[in-house]
Scaffold this motif. Sequence first.
Motif, mmCIF file in Angstrom:
data_model
loop_
_atom_site.group_PDB
_atom_site.id
_atom_site.type_symbol
_atom_site.label_atom_id
_atom_site.label_comp_id
_atom_site.label_asym_id
_atom_site.label_seq_id
_atom_site.Cartn_x
_atom_site.Cartn_y
_atom_site.Cartn_z
ATOM 1 N N GLU A 88 29.094 20.627 -7.473
ATOM 2 C CA GLU A 88 28.021 19.817 -8.047
ATOM 3 C C GLU A 88 28.264 18.357 -7.697
ATOM 4 O O GLU A 88 29.414 17.912 -7.628
ATOM 5 N N ARG A 91 25.099 11.258 -8.971
ATOM 6 C CA ARG A 91 24.853 9.942 -8.376
ATOM 7 C C ARG A 91 24.616 8.921 -9.473
ATOM 8 O O ARG A 91 23.774 9.124 -10.351
ATOM 9 N N ALA A 146 25.048 23.846 -0.596
ATOM 10 C CA ALA A 146 24.016 23.166 -1.384
ATOM 11 C C ALA A 146 24.408 21.725 -1.684
ATOM 12 O O ALA A 146 23.575 20.810 -1.614
ATOM 13 N N VAL A 147 25.676 21.503 -2.020
ATOM 14 C CA VAL A 147 26.140 20.147 -2.318
ATOM 15 C C VAL A 147 26.114 19.289 -1.057
ATOM 16 O O VAL A 147 25.730 18.112 -1.093
ATOM 17 N N TYR A 148 26.494 19.868 0.068
ATOM 18 C CA TYR A 148 26.470 19.106 1.319
ATOM 19 C C TYR A 148 25.039 18.711 1.684
ATOM 20 O O TYR A 148 24.788 17.577 2.111
ATOM 21 N N TYR A 149 24.094 19.621 1.506
ATOM 22 C CA TYR A 149 22.694 19.285 1.781
ATOM 23 C C TYR A 149 22.213 18.170 0.852
ATOM 24 O O TYR A 149 21.441 17.291 1.258
ATOM 25 N N HIS A 150 22.652 18.218 -0.395
ATOM 26 C CA HIS A 150 22.319 17.148 -1.340
ATOM 27 C C HIS A 150 22.880 15.820 -0.844
ATOM 28 O O HIS A 150 22.198 14.784 -0.878
ATOM 29 N N GLY A 153 21.011 14.493 2.093
ATOM 30 C CA GLY A 153 19.722 13.964 1.665
ATOM 31 C C GLY A 153 19.779 12.513 1.232
ATOM 32 O O GLY A 153 18.745 11.835 1.176
#
Length: 201
Positions: A88, A91, A146-150, A153
């Motif tokens: 997770e 930010r 998923a975290v890497y894609y976040h 982004g």
Amino acid sequence: MPEYANSRADALLPDPPMGAGQPLCGDVDIRIAADGRWYHEGSPIGRHELVCLFASVLKRDAAGDYWLETPSEKARITVEDAPFLAVEMFRAGAGREQVLSFRTNVDEVVSLDAEHPLRLAEEPMSGSAAPYIEVRPGLEARLTRAVYYHLVGLAVFEPDQASGDDGDGDGDGKVPFGVWSDGHFFVLGRLDPEDAELPPA
């Protein structure tokens, strides 16, 4: 894995040999798989609190070996990739002032900063990027997809960060893109100027 009323980590390791100091218990049949699951003698360790307990005493030596280490015992285990997963991301703030933090699968939270840098390796099979963040000295967490894609982004192009904090600028004219966290720029890749369409931070 036997159940112990005493939850201290040193009670969960094999009985050490007699003697003073911190005896080596040798290798124990504990394995951390590439997907972050912990196994004992081939069976998954299902108790999350027990996994977190083991993780709290995990260390890595200069030779790259992983050890469960308590004040009284020390035992070597097997780690297939990284010992932890970053599952997770949080930010706080925005732009160059933002701070990005990650929660691991053993519930540790670490901020991306100079002491906990990001490292990109290459998948041997696919050639795609495999991102890691340092959690403790010598111990990394691999970012889940998923975290890497976040993270990607939030990436921005920074032409004035030609070398970035990773210091690997090669003067090829490509524009680095990456993320800011705690006042540092962490490079995720480089593109030709005509492909750099993201706005700056």
